[in-house]
Motif scaffolding. Sequence first.
Motif, PDB file in Angstrom:
ATOM      1  N   ALA A   1      39.387  36.092  41.225  1.00  0.00           N
ATOM      2  CA  ALA A   1      40.194  37.309  41.118  1.00  0.00           C
ATOM      3  C   ALA A   1      39.352  38.476  40.600  1.00  0.00           C
ATOM      4  O   ALA A   1      39.489  39.610  41.079  1.00  0.00           O
ATOM      5  N   GLY A   2      38.490  38.201  39.632  1.00  0.00           N
ATOM      6  CA  GLY A   2      37.606  39.257  39.130  1.00  0.00           C
ATOM      7  C   GLY A   2      36.657  39.764  40.198  1.00  0.00           C
ATOM      8  O   GLY A   2      36.449  40.978  40.344  1.00  0.00           O
ATOM      9  N   LEU A   3      36.071  38.836  40.961  1.00  0.00           N
ATOM     10  CA  LEU A   3      35.164  39.249  42.034  1.00  0.00           C
ATOM     11  C   LEU A   3      35.902  40.013  43.130  1.00  0.00           C
ATOM     12  O   LEU A   3      35.398  41.018  43.641  1.00  0.00           O
ATOM     13  N   LEU A   4      37.093  39.535  43.491  1.00  0.00           N
ATOM     14  CA  LEU A   4      37.869  40.248  44.508  1.00  0.00           C
ATOM     15  C   LEU A   4      38.250  41.647  44.028  1.00  0.00           C
ATOM     16  O   LEU A   4      38.234  42.605  44.820  1.00  0.00           O
ATOM     17  N   HIS A   5      38.567  41.779  42.760  1.00  0.00           N
ATOM     18  CA  HIS A   5      38.922  43.093  42.231  1.00  0.00           C
ATOM     19  C   HIS A   5      37.724  44.039  42.270  1.00  0.00           C
ATOM     20  O   HIS A   5      37.874  45.219  42.613  1.00  0.00           O
TER      21      HIS A   5
END
Length: 166
Positions: free
Chosen positions: A75-79
């Motif tokens: 989720a952090g990378l996608l954000h």
Amino acid sequence: MSSRTRARGAKSAAGVHTVRIPRQRGRRGAEPFVVVVPERPSLAREALAVVGGWLWRSRRALTPTGLAVLALVVAGLLHVIAWWSGLLLAPAAAGPLVWLLITQRRRPATGSVLAWRIGLAALTSSALAWLATAAGFGPLAGALELWWLLTLITAQAAWLIVRRTH
């Protein structure tokens, strides 16, 4: 250690002690034996080895925790890479509820089986909704970290209950 077995002026790698054993009688042309003794590991390394061994032995029991940490990182990378990916992931949150309706229509269940199906669908739907929201706004924005933690605790508890009863 006596002066006969201590290396004098010899270069060795950091953390390694070299001990030279003097020549034995009767072997005049032979080279002396060299024994390399590694340095004792530090307390931090010993603690990491103990924790790592415990995590490895209980890896099946900690599967939901591993998946939750992986979801947090994803989720952090996608954000960071593409915040709009949350918009693409949002419809996936309805998937488990559709699965519940289809499964209930094909194989009707009552009692504890129905309760487990509803719980599984609700938990999975909540996790996918969190992933979509976290990809859009960041995994630590607002109350998303609390939502992640509550989902993790619920999934881990359900996993341990299912593993003990089946």
